[in-house]
Every structure is written in structure tokens, then in C-alpha cells.
Design a protein around this motif. Structure first.
Motif, mmCIF file in Angstrom:
data_model
loop_
_atom_site.group_PDB
_atom_site.id
_atom_site.type_symbol
_atom_site.label_atom_id
_atom_site.label_comp_id
_atom_site.label_asym_id
_atom_site.label_seq_id
_atom_site.Cartn_x
_atom_site.Cartn_y
_atom_site.Cartn_z
ATOM 1 N N ASP A 195 0.856 -1.184 0.000
ATOM 2 C CA ASP A 195 0.000 0.000 0.000
ATOM 3 C C ASP A 195 0.896 1.240 0.000
ATOM 4 O O ASP A 195 1.618 1.509 0.964
ATOM 5 C CB ASP A 195 -0.904 -0.008 1.233
ATOM 6 C CG ASP A 195 -1.955 1.099 1.181
ATOM 7 O OD1 ASP A 195 -1.880 1.951 0.277
ATOM 8 O OD2 ASP A 195 -2.842 1.113 2.051
ATOM 9 N N MET A 196 0.844 2.011 -1.066
ATOM 10 C CA MET A 196 1.733 3.152 -1.208
ATOM 11 C C MET A 196 1.363 4.313 -0.279
ATOM 12 O O MET A 196 2.157 5.240 -0.107
ATOM 13 C CB MET A 196 1.706 3.649 -2.661
ATOM 14 C CG MET A 196 0.374 4.207 -3.105
ATOM 15 S SD MET A 196 0.421 4.799 -4.813
ATOM 16 C CE MET A 196 0.659 3.258 -5.685
ATOM 17 N N THR B 203 3.868 -2.444 5.247
ATOM 18 C CA THR B 203 3.333 -2.821 3.937
ATOM 19 C C THR B 203 3.647 -4.282 3.651
ATOM 20 O O THR B 203 4.677 -4.810 4.064
ATOM 21 C CB THR B 203 3.934 -1.931 2.843
ATOM 22 O OG1 THR B 203 5.355 -2.077 2.841
ATOM 23 C CG2 THR B 203 3.580 -0.472 3.082
ATOM 24 N N THR C 117 6.136 -0.912 -2.569
ATOM 25 C CA THR C 117 5.175 0.131 -2.925
ATOM 26 C C THR C 117 5.561 0.857 -4.213
ATOM 27 O O THR C 117 4.810 1.723 -4.667
ATOM 28 C CB THR C 117 5.057 1.155 -1.792
ATOM 29 O OG1 THR C 117 6.350 1.730 -1.537
ATOM 30 C CG2 THR C 117 4.551 0.489 -0.528
#
Length: 570
Positions: free
Chosen positions: A182-183, A191, A195
Motif C-alpha cells: 500500500d503506497m 506494507t 510500494t
């Protein structure tokens, strides 16, 4: 001359014209002649480079220099022209029979060296790494790296210009696509994957189920092949360069074997010029060594490799230098030499140790192969492979003892020496040329032409095109219909992919990526009846209603007329 007027010469000419017997005629195969056609005919193709101190006695040692140059497999070559654009990466399985190449044309080519013949030097399969993606825009990413598993050769890792690494089977089938992070999460430890773009990868030297990737999100992530939804370890590299906010791009990574009495080594290079080393088995919260100014800042260090004993590290930076490092004294380089870089145009330009770490090989902008001495980093042999086109990627296979190179003109070259090399290109040349059938597509085959096997393969037909006098140039439409399709019934027509099919997810994509997607095929009545109690079984959900549920009380009417009048008023 006999009574009929025929001389002995006429009879011999008739015997050569008319067949003496029927059936297939077996001709002897001259393997030595086929191999000799692949000898590199360029003058000075193999140039032995000597030190300045030995110039005085160069004449007396000329013969010994030629013998010394024979230890490198560069006397012969076999060309593969299967890509349309620059070849960025090359890998082979441990047995040396399956060759996989990646290119900037966004495709992967699979070659079977054991099935090739001198006239069928081509890829048997073309793989699109993004065919499983729903978005058609993803097809524009180039291939950065392909790496066969060094343990079994049953699968290979694919690194493309995306945030997801992929595992393909030996036959080019997609097996696993790893998770994307998830950026919008600020903490990279939380994460599940990268990303941003992944730049490099490497397999664990002993564990067949582990590999590592490095990305432009300033992280190094260790993965398990059997767990695609989340990485095993996350290493966040914090840059100390002013103005970088602690973030930088990781450009290259290598996982080396364990040194004597130690563990494996994990080394990564970053865009801020730093070179970082960790213990390959952890812990990863703190580097075992870090060099802040290994290469110039904001230059792309594309080449990175570790010697077989895990003690030496070689790097090729974007600052036009090659540096040798010692993992036991990881502070200053052991040696440094100047070497023009091609990483600004081709970020996958690599540098590799030979299988026994006795030499270092790399390419150059002029299209030459450089074989360096690891102690002095001076060139021992400099040989042209694709003059005028940069040599991007190199690979020295330990079992075949052959060097594979990829260049900017889309050409893959196999360099070998018949006396010290085994199989590989020699396996191809030990076979008889396959005769062309009239129904064969001339665009998919090559002629038995010595120029197609040695250095002058690119003829007047252009890059990868047929020469002016070849069969394909003289008969370009044999075996084709009016629309350009093959008449061969063994090659079925492949339907064109419509724009709607590209944007529609298939059943496999829905099943693997959407939770509880299998419930859409389930009957809702049958799903509810699963929870119905059987005879004599206690009711789990509605058992309390049997005790405390009140009885329904309805109003009593004196007659039916009164009930009907009440209903009319409502």
C-alpha cells in the motif's frame, strides 16, 4: 566411347544426376566443419592485454600469450536473434539446457539448447509477463531481470519495472505473483510488499524457497516462494544524505554464499552512493557494514556480484568506475579502475565473477567483452562481440564453461571454445541441419548459412532480417495464405484478443484475489439448510425461541360480516 555414343564422363554425369536407390539418403555429418564455421573470423577478436612491465619481452612470449588466451571460451560464437530490442538479462538453468532472455521489448524468450539445430536457432516460446494482468497499460514495462533457481532449475524469478515480483515455471507458466504494498502507508515495515518499482533480485544461495528483492521504495524484502501475500522480512535502508528525508532508491542486490566459518552475505547498492551489507541469515535490524560513499551520489550502480567464497564484492557504478571490496574489511575498496558506464541508458548493465572467481567479466559501451583479473582489475582479454552496440548483460555458466552476452541490438551471443566447453552451443552444432519444408513459415526458420552462425550474421537484410541471397528473401510468401497466415494445419489459428477480453478478469484471477469468491456459485437455500438442526439435535441459533417466544393472540370477531367490515375500513 561405347556403341551408343556415350563416354565415361557422360555415364558418370548421368549416375550423379539419377538416384541409385530410393528412400532417404543418409549423408555423413561433418561436425568439425560446422564448428569451424562458428570460429570468430574478426581480426584481433581475442586480444591479450599485457602489463607495461612486460612490453620488453613481448616478442619472446607471443606464443605463450596465445596459449594463455585459450583458457577463456571466446574463440567461437553462436548467435541468437530472437528479440527486437535490447537484451537486458540472461539466465540458464543449472543443467545448461534451458536459456531464458529478457528484453526491453517487454517479452521473455525461452530457448531449448538441447532441441536446437544449426538451422532452427530460435526461441520455442515467448512469454508476456503481464498477460495475467487485467490492465493493458501494464504491458509497456520492460524486463529488468530473470533468474533461474540455482538449486533445481524448475522455476525462475522475473523482475520487471513494476512493484511485484513473479515466479514462472520452467516452461514459462506463471506460478506466483507476489503482493503489492500500500503506497499510502508511511511506515514501510507495515506494507505487505513493495510500494514502487522493483529493480533487482537474488536467490538464497542454499535455501531454495527464499529470495530477496530491492526496490525504489528504499527497502529490501525477503520472500518465501510459498507465501505470496506477504514478505518474510523487511529491511528499510535509511539514507544519510541531506535532503533525502531518509529515502533512496536501491539499485542492485546480491546474496552470496557463506564464507568459511561464517554465514551468507547480503549486499545492496543504493542511488545515494552507499553500499550496505547484512548477515544473510539475520538479524536485519542493523547492517553488518555500510559504506556511505562507495560510488558517486545520484549515479546508478547497476553491477553487483559476490565471489564464490563470499569474501569479495565487485561493483560497477554509474560514476565510470569498477571497485573491488573485501567483506572482512568493509570500509575502503581493495582496488579501483576506470570503466565507462552504460547504466544511465541501460540500468541492468551487470558485472559477474567467473564460476571459480578467477576472473571478472563485464561489457562495455563499445560492444566489447572485458575479462578482468580480480586481483588487479586489469583486462586480460578484450574481445568485440557487437561492435557499435553496447554490451549490456553477461553470464558465465559453470557447467558449460560458456559465456552468454546480451546487447543493445537485440542479439544474444554464445561464446565458447570446443576444447574446454561442453554441451550448450556444441550440442547444437553436433546435430545435422534440419531441412526446410515448403510449408514452413520462412519467418520462423533460418537458412544453413555460415554467416548465420558466425560473426557476420546480420546481413543486408537489416537487424535480424534475412540476407539478400537467402531462401526467405527470395520466397517470402511460401507456406502463407493471402492474409499472411500459415497454411500448416499443425499451427492452429490463435484468436485475436479483443479490448474487452483484456479488461475482463478471468476465473483464476477472481478465485485467487477476491475473498469468498467461490460463494457466488453456491445455492443460497442449500447454504442456509446446512445450519438446520437434524432430528434430535439441539437448535443452536433458535433454541431460545422455543422457551421464551410469546404466543400470538388474534382478535375474535362475532361474525364474518364484522370481520369483512373491518377489512373494508382499512
Amino acid at each position: 566411347m561405347d556403341d551408343n555414343g556415350f563416354s565415361a564422363e557422360d555415364e558418370e554425369a548421368m549416375r550423379q544426376f539419377m538416384p541409385a536407390s530410393f528412400g532417404k539418403q543418409h549423408t555423413s555429418l561433418n561436425v568439425e566443419a560446422q564448428i569451424e564455421r562458428c570460429r570468430r573470423g574478426v581480426a584481433g577478436a581475442q586480444k591479450q592485454v599485457k602489463d607495461k612491465d612486460s612490453d620488453d619481452d613481448s616478442d619472446s612470449d607471443s606464443d605463450s600469450d596465445e596459449d594463455e588466451g585459450d583458457e577463456f571460451p571466446v574463440s567461437h560464437e553462436l548467435l541468437l536473434k530472437t528479440h527486437q530490442r535490447a537484451v537486458t538479462t540472461i539466465t540458464l538453468d543449472p543443467a545448461g539446457t534451458r536459456l531464458v532472455t529478457g528484453s526491453n521489448d517487454c517479452s521473455i524468450k525461452l530457448h531449448d539448447l538441447s532441441a536446437m539445430t544449426p538451422t532452427t536457432i530460435r526461441a520455442f516460446k515467448t512469454v508476456d509477463p503481464f498477460s495475467a494482468k487485467a490492465s493493458a497499460a501494464a504491458e509497456t514495462h520492460s524486463v529488468h531481470q530473470v533468474l533461474f533457481s540455482p538449486h533445481s532449475g524448475g522455476q525462475f524469478l522475473v523482475i520487471t519495472a513494476t512493484s511485484q515480483a513473479r515466479i514462472f515455471s520452467r516452461d514459462g507458466d506463471l506460478e506466483t505473483e507476489f503482493q503489492k504494498g500500500d503506497m499510502y502507508l508511511r511506515d514501510k515495515h507495515n506494507t505487505k510488499g513493495h510500494t514502487s518499482e522493483v529493480t533487482s533480485g537474488a536467490w538464497h544461495p542454499t535455501n531454495r524457497d527464499r529470495f530477496v528483492t530491492a526496490g525504489t521504495d528504499s527497502t529490501v524484502r525477503i520472500w518465501d516462494v510459498n507465501k505470496r501475500f506477504k514478505q518474510e522480512e523487511v529491511i528499510v535502508h535509511k539514507s544519510r544524505v541531506a535532503g533525502s528525508a531518509g529515502m533512496t532508491r536501491m539499485t542492485a542486490i546480491a546474496w552470496g554464499s557463506a564464507a568459511e566459518g561464517g554465514s551468507s552475505v547480503l549486499v545492496a547498492a543504493a542511488l545515494d552512493g552507499s553500499l550496505v551489507m547484512w548477515s544473510g541469515e539475520g538479524p536485519y535490524h542493523r547492517p553488518a557494514g555500510e559504506i556511505r560513499d562507495a560510488h558517486a551520489k545520484d549515479t546508478w550502480t547497476s553491477g553487483l556480484d559476490i565471489s564464490a567464497d563470499g569474501r569479495l564484492v565487485i561493483t560497477r557504478g554509474g560514476d565510470d568506475t569498477i571497485k573491488l571490496w573485501d567483506t572482512r574489511k568493509f570500509k575502503t575498496p581493495v582496488n579501483t579502475v576506470a570503466h565507462p558506464s552504460t547504466s544511465s541508458q541501460y540500468p541492468t548493465s551487470n558485472i559477474k565473477f567467473s564460476p571459480n572467481s578467477s576472473s571478472v567479466i563485464t561489457g562495455s559501451e563499445s560492444g566489447h567483452l572485458h575479462i578482468l583479473n580480480p586481483a588487479t582489475l586489469r583486462p586480460e582479454v578484450v574481445t568485440p562481440v557487437t561492435p557499435g552496440f553496447p554490451l549490456i548483460t553477461v553470464n558465465w555458466h559453470p557447467k558449460l564453461n560458456q559465456i552468454f552476452t546480451g546487447s543493445a541490438n537485440g542479439q544474444t551471443t554464445i561464446l565458447f571454445n570446443p576444447t574446454i566447453s561442453t554441451n550448450g552451443a556444441l550440442l547444437v552444432l553436433n546435430k545435422a541441419p534440419k531441412k526446410r519444408h515448403l510449408d514452413d513459415d520462412p519467418n520462423l526458420t533460418t537458412d544453413m548459412d555460415p554467416l548465420g552462425m558466425a560473426g557476420d550474421a546480420v546481413g543486408s537484410g537489416g537487424q535480424g532480417g534475412p540476407s539478400a541471397g537467402s531462401f526467405a528473401a527470395r520466397h517470402p510468401t511460401i507456406g502463407l495464405t493471402a492474409s499472411g497466415k500459415s497454411r500448416d494445419p499443425r499451427r492452429p489459428h490463435i484468436p485475436a484478443t479483443t479490448p474487452f477480453a483484456k479488461s475482463t478478469p478471468d476465473e483464476r484471477h477472481v478465485r485467487e484475489n477476491i475473498p469468498f469468491s467461490s460463494m457466488r456459485d453456491e445455492d443460497p437455500r442449500e447454504a442456509l439448510l446446512k445450519y438446520a438442526p437434524k432430528e434430535g439435535e439441539r437448535k443452536t441459533f433458535t433454541g431460545a425461541w422455543d422457551v421464551n417466544q410469546p404466543n400470538t393472540i388474534y382478535k375474535d370477531y362475532d361474525s364474518d360480516e364484522e370481520r369483512d367490515a373491518k377489512r373494508i375500513k382499512q
